[in-house]
Design a protein around this motif. Structure first.
Motif, PDB file in Angstrom:
ATOM      1  N   ARG A   1       0.820  -1.064  -0.261  1.00 55.83           N
ATOM      2  CA  ARG A   1       0.111  -0.404   0.368  1.00 55.83           C
ATOM      3  C   ARG A   1       0.823   1.229  -0.277  1.00 55.83           C
ATOM      4  N   ALA A   2       0.834   2.261  -1.563  1.00 61.71           N
ATOM      5  CA  ALA A   2       1.206   3.384  -0.962  1.00 61.71           C
ATOM      6  C   ALA A   2       1.854   4.515   0.284  1.00 61.71           C
ATOM      7  N   PRO A   3       2.583   4.945   0.723  1.00 59.01           N
ATOM      8  CA  PRO A   3       2.188   5.724   2.223  1.00 59.01           C
ATOM      9  C   PRO A   3       1.029   7.131   2.115  1.00 59.01           C
ATOM     10  N   PRO A   4       0.293   7.348   3.104  1.00 58.25           N
ATOM     11  CA  PRO A   4      -0.129   8.407   2.691  1.00 58.25           C
ATOM     12  C   PRO A   4       0.328   9.976   2.697  1.00 58.25           C
ATOM     13  N   PRO A   5      -0.207  10.420   2.174  1.00 54.86           N
ATOM     14  CA  PRO A   5       0.619  12.182   2.148  1.00 54.86           C
ATOM     15  C   PRO A   5       1.503  12.345   3.594  1.00 54.86           C
TER      16      PRO A   5
ATOM     17  N   GLY B   1       5.316   3.076   2.967  1.00 56.20           N
ATOM     18  CA  GLY B   1       4.240   2.560   2.931  1.00 56.20           C
ATOM     19  C   GLY B   1       3.996   0.932   3.481  1.00 56.20           C
ATOM     20  N   ARG B   2       3.701  -0.095   3.741  1.00 55.73           N
ATOM     21  CA  ARG B   2       3.004  -0.705   4.233  1.00 55.73           C
ATOM     22  C   ARG B   2       3.163  -2.276   3.196  1.00 55.73           C
ATOM     23  N   ILE B   3       4.300  -2.747   3.540  1.00 53.69           N
ATOM     24  CA  ILE B   3       3.695  -4.812   2.717  1.00 53.69           C
ATOM     25  C   ILE B   3       2.471  -5.049   3.076  1.00 53.69           C
ATOM     26  N   LEU B   4       1.783  -5.461   2.106  1.00 56.58           N
ATOM     27  CA  LEU B   4       0.475  -6.373   3.031  1.00 56.58           C
ATOM     28  C   LEU B   4       0.862  -7.984   2.496  1.00 56.58           C
ATOM     29  N   SER B   5       1.523  -8.221   1.296  1.00 53.53           N
ATOM     30  CA  SER B   5       2.155  -9.728   0.795  1.00 53.53           C
ATOM     31  C   SER B   5       2.760  -9.535   0.203  1.00 53.53           C
ATOM     32  N   GLU B   6       4.232 -10.527   0.728  1.00 57.24           N
ATOM     33  CA  GLU B   6       5.494 -10.791   0.477  1.00 57.24           C
ATOM     34  C   GLU B   6       5.467 -12.420   0.328  1.00 57.24           C
ATOM     35  N   GLU B   7       6.073 -13.192  -1.279  1.00 56.97           N
ATOM     36  CA  GLU B   7       6.348 -14.279  -0.428  1.00 56.97           C
ATOM     37  C   GLU B   7       7.105 -14.481  -1.642  1.00 56.97           C
TER      38      GLU B   7
END
Length: 64
Positions: free
Chosen positions: A23-27, A32-38
């Motif tokens: 998810r892109a970072p808020p202004p 940002g935040r990684i939601l899923s990684e594999e």
């Protein structure tokens, strides 16, 4: 426009394909935040996993 990005790319130092959604970072914020990684062994497996993940979020997967 969605603020979620799904991509897959080859990581040579791991000899694997990384699939991630973030998810892109808020202004005003830098990260940002990684939601899923594999990690997947083949490009075909990575592409399939990325497309499935992208369908969950309603976006298109990108190869980078």
């Amino acid at each position: 426009m969605s603020n979620i990005d799904v991509s897959y790319s080859y990581w040579s130092h791991k000899r694997a394909w990384r699939v991630r959604a973030w998810r892109a970072p808020p202004p005003g914020q830098d990260f940002g935040r990684i939601l899923s990684e594999e990690f997947k062994r083949t490009e075909a497996a990575a592409k399939k996993a990325a497309e499935q993940l992208a369908a969950q979020y309603g976006v298109k997967a990108q190869r980078i």
